[in-house]
Design an enzyme around this catalytic site. Structure first.
Site, PDB file in Angstrom:
ATOM      1  CB  ALA A 144      49.999  42.348  78.863  1.00 17.95           C
ATOM      2  N   GLY A 176      49.464  47.487  80.053  1.00 17.33           N
ATOM      3  CA  GLY A 176      50.543  47.188  80.998  1.00 17.33           C
ATOM      4  C   GLY A 176      51.665  48.222  80.953  1.00 17.33           C
ATOM      5  CD  GLU A 187      47.761  47.751  84.089  1.00 18.92           C
ATOM      6  OE1 GLU A 187      48.204  47.010  83.181  1.00 18.92           O
ATOM      7  OE2 GLU A 187      46.854  47.394  84.855  1.00 18.92           O
ATOM      8  CD  GLU A 195      44.324  47.258  79.902  1.00 15.18           C
ATOM      9  OE1 GLU A 195      43.711  48.341  79.748  1.00 15.18           O
ATOM     10  OE2 GLU A 195      45.449  47.180  80.425  1.00 15.18           O
TER      11      GLU A 195
HETATM   12  N1  COA Z   1      51.053  42.614  72.304  1.00 14.25           N
HETATM   13  C1  COA Z   1      51.595  41.919  71.298  1.00 14.25           C
HETATM   14  N2  COA Z   1      52.000  42.471  70.148  1.00 14.25           N
HETATM   15  C2  COA Z   1      51.836  43.805  70.025  1.00 14.25           C
HETATM   16  C3  COA Z   1      51.265  44.600  71.027  1.00 14.25           C
HETATM   17  C4  COA Z   1      50.867  43.946  72.223  1.00 14.25           C
HETATM   18  N3  COA Z   1      50.342  44.604  73.255  1.00 14.25           N
HETATM   19  N4  COA Z   1      51.212  45.875  70.607  1.00 14.25           N
HETATM   20  C5  COA Z   1      51.742  45.884  69.372  1.00 14.25           C
HETATM   21  N5  COA Z   1      52.118  44.644  69.026  1.00 14.25           N
HETATM   22  C6  COA Z   1      52.731  44.208  67.755  1.00 14.25           C
HETATM   23  C7  COA Z   1      51.707  44.198  66.632  1.00 14.25           C
HETATM   24  O1  COA Z   1      50.942  43.000  66.661  1.00 14.25           O
HETATM   25  C8  COA Z   1      52.612  44.309  65.435  1.00 14.25           C
HETATM   26  O2  COA Z   1      53.170  43.053  65.177  1.00 14.25           O
HETATM   27  P1  COA Z   1      53.235  42.474  63.642  1.00 14.25           P
HETATM   28  O3  COA Z   1      54.173  43.429  62.959  1.00 14.25           O
HETATM   29  O4  COA Z   1      53.799  41.105  63.840  1.00 14.25           O
HETATM   30  O5  COA Z   1      51.849  42.522  63.108  1.00 14.25           O
HETATM   31  C9  COA Z   1      53.748  45.223  65.916  1.00 14.25           C
HETATM   32  O6  COA Z   1      53.712  45.153  67.341  1.00 14.25           O
HETATM   33  C10 COA Z   1      53.572  46.668  65.531  1.00 14.25           C
HETATM   34  O7  COA Z   1      52.283  47.100  65.938  1.00 14.25           O
HETATM   35  P2  COA Z   1      51.199  47.748  64.959  1.00 14.25           P
HETATM   36  O8  COA Z   1      49.841  47.525  65.576  1.00 14.25           O
HETATM   37  O9  COA Z   1      51.398  47.276  63.566  1.00 14.25           O
HETATM   38  O10 COA Z   1      51.629  49.283  65.064  1.00 14.25           O
HETATM   39  P3  COA Z   1      50.696  50.561  64.824  1.00 14.25           P
HETATM   40  O11 COA Z   1      51.620  51.719  64.783  1.00 14.25           O
HETATM   41  O12 COA Z   1      49.766  50.332  63.697  1.00 14.25           O
HETATM   42  O13 COA Z   1      49.780  50.652  66.163  1.00 14.25           O
HETATM   43  C11 COA Z   1      49.365  50.576  68.537  1.00 14.25           C
HETATM   44  C12 COA Z   1      50.373  50.903  67.404  1.00 14.25           C
HETATM   45  C13 COA Z   1      50.103  50.718  69.861  1.00 14.25           C
HETATM   46  C14 COA Z   1      48.173  51.552  68.504  1.00 14.25           C
HETATM   47  C15 COA Z   1      48.842  49.124  68.356  1.00 14.25           C
HETATM   48  O14 COA Z   1      49.964  48.256  68.191  1.00 14.25           O
HETATM   49  C16 COA Z   1      48.016  48.594  69.501  1.00 14.25           C
HETATM   50  O15 COA Z   1      46.851  48.947  69.639  1.00 14.25           O
HETATM   51  N6  COA Z   1      48.603  47.721  70.353  1.00 14.25           N
HETATM   52  C17 COA Z   1      47.900  47.071  71.415  1.00 14.25           C
HETATM   53  C18 COA Z   1      47.725  47.999  72.586  1.00 14.25           C
HETATM   54  C19 COA Z   1      46.943  47.297  73.681  1.00 14.25           C
HETATM   55  O16 COA Z   1      45.786  46.948  73.532  1.00 14.25           O
HETATM   56  N7  COA Z   1      47.593  47.108  74.841  1.00 14.25           N
HETATM   57  C20 COA Z   1      46.974  46.514  75.974  1.00 14.25           C
HETATM   58  C21 COA Z   1      47.191  45.053  75.984  1.00 14.25           C
HETATM   59  S1  COA Z   1      46.389  44.308  77.384  1.00 14.25           S
END
Ligand code: COA
Length: 258
Positions: free
Chosen positions: A64, A109, A112, A132
């Site tokens: 999400a 999400g 999911e 989460e």
């Molecule tokens: N919601 C909003 N933005 C998200 C996102 C999410 N769930 N997941 C990634 N993004 C955004 C990041 O904020 C970043 O934006 P920015 O360039 O404006 O800073 C962009 O996508 C790229 O992500 P980044 O974190 O820089 O990539 P990475 O390769 O270093 O890491 C992940 C990849 C997937 C490990 C990491 O993005 C992450 O942990 N995301 C969240 C996952 C999560 O907790 N999901 C459950 C949500 S309830």
């Protein structure tokens, strides 16, 4: 458009989640777009099956949209969980086969969403998880229920409580993924191959099979209501504010249990 539709001659509707700047995270517009497409697929006889995938080679859906979480009230959080749950149930109950072609991160999400599909195929680089808890939150779009259904309660709790990401091969070993392939091209090819096989079968038998399997996992028999309530309860804690703020500020959260 965050949700792209393409349609091929076999009658397959390919639905691609496309928000490359946010790793295809599900914001409100994307959820609404997805609902419209799925509802259309229910009604339009041109579409005989759905392949659901993410744009690019890095992410299926990274969850999400965390940036939309920051100003949620408890009531809005409850509604959000119910909205996600009902959209994913619409996918799960679709009388036409729905295959998730997981091309990268399937987190929160995203995991999911993949679990709501009838089966999952993934590329080697795909990663699965319910992170989460790292945000001081719990899964809210059916993950607490479907993960346990697919991999068993013990493994589901390990994944939900640790927030660990697992590889596609590990996901296959625990039954979360049906098949793993090397490349994006192989993913698209295998998804279509399985779809084509299903499309040679009687459509009514396919629809009735889905209905019969799902009958054992009905909403009323499960904890979806409790999931939405506890998701909402988590969003009014200091830990949730700290977890989401830390993600946006790109630092480690400091949780206090309040
Ligand atoms: N919601 C909003 N933005 C998200 C996102 C999410 N769930 N997941 C990634 N993004 C955004 C990041 O904020 C970043 O934006 P920015 O360039 O404006 O800073 C962009 O996508 C790229 O992500 P980044 O974190 O820089 O990539 P990475 O390769 O270093 O890491 C992940 C990849 C997937 C490990 C990491 O993005 C992450 O942990 N995301 C969240 C996952 C999560 O907790 N999901 C459950 C949500 S309830």
């Amino acid at each position: 458009m965050p949700v792209i539709k393409t349609h091929n001659s076999s009658g397959t509707l390919v639905v691609t989640i496309s928000r490359p700047d946010a790793l295809n995270a599900l914001n409100e517009a994307t959820m609404n777009g997805l609902r419209d497409v799925i509802q259309e697929a229910y009604q339009n006889d041109t579409y005989r099956g759905i392949i659901l995938t993410g744009d690019g080679e890095k992410a299926f859906v990274a969850g999400a949209d965390i940036k939309e979480f920051t100003s949620l009230t408890k009531e809005q959080a409850f509604e959000l969980a119910q909205k996600g749950q009902s959209l994913f149930k619409l996918i799960e109950d679709c009388p036409k086969p729905v295959i998730a072609a997981v091309n990268g991160f399937a987190l929160g999400g995203g995991c999911e969403l993949a679990m709501a599909c009838h089966m999952r195929i993934a590329t080697e680089n795909a990663k699965f998880g319910q992170p989460e808890v790292n945000l001081g939150l719990i899964p809210g779009y059916g993950g607490t229920q479907r993960l346990a259904q697919l991999v068993g309660r013990g493994k589901a709790l390990e994944l939900i409580l640790t927030g660990d990401m697992i590889s596609a091969q590990e996901a296959k070993a625990i039954g979360l993924v049906n098949h793993v392939v090397g490349t994006r091209a192989e993913l698209d090819e295998l998804a279509q191959k399985i779809m084509d096989k299903i499309l040679t079968k009687g459509p009514l038998a396919v629809a009735l099979s889905i209905k019969a399997v799902n009958a054992g996992y009905g909403f009323e028999k499960n904890g979806y209501q409790a999931e939405a309530e506890n998701f909402a309860a988590a969003t009014v804690t200091d830990d949730f504010r700290e977890g989401t703020t830390a993600f946006i500020e790109k630092r480690k959260p400091v949780f206090t249990g309040k």
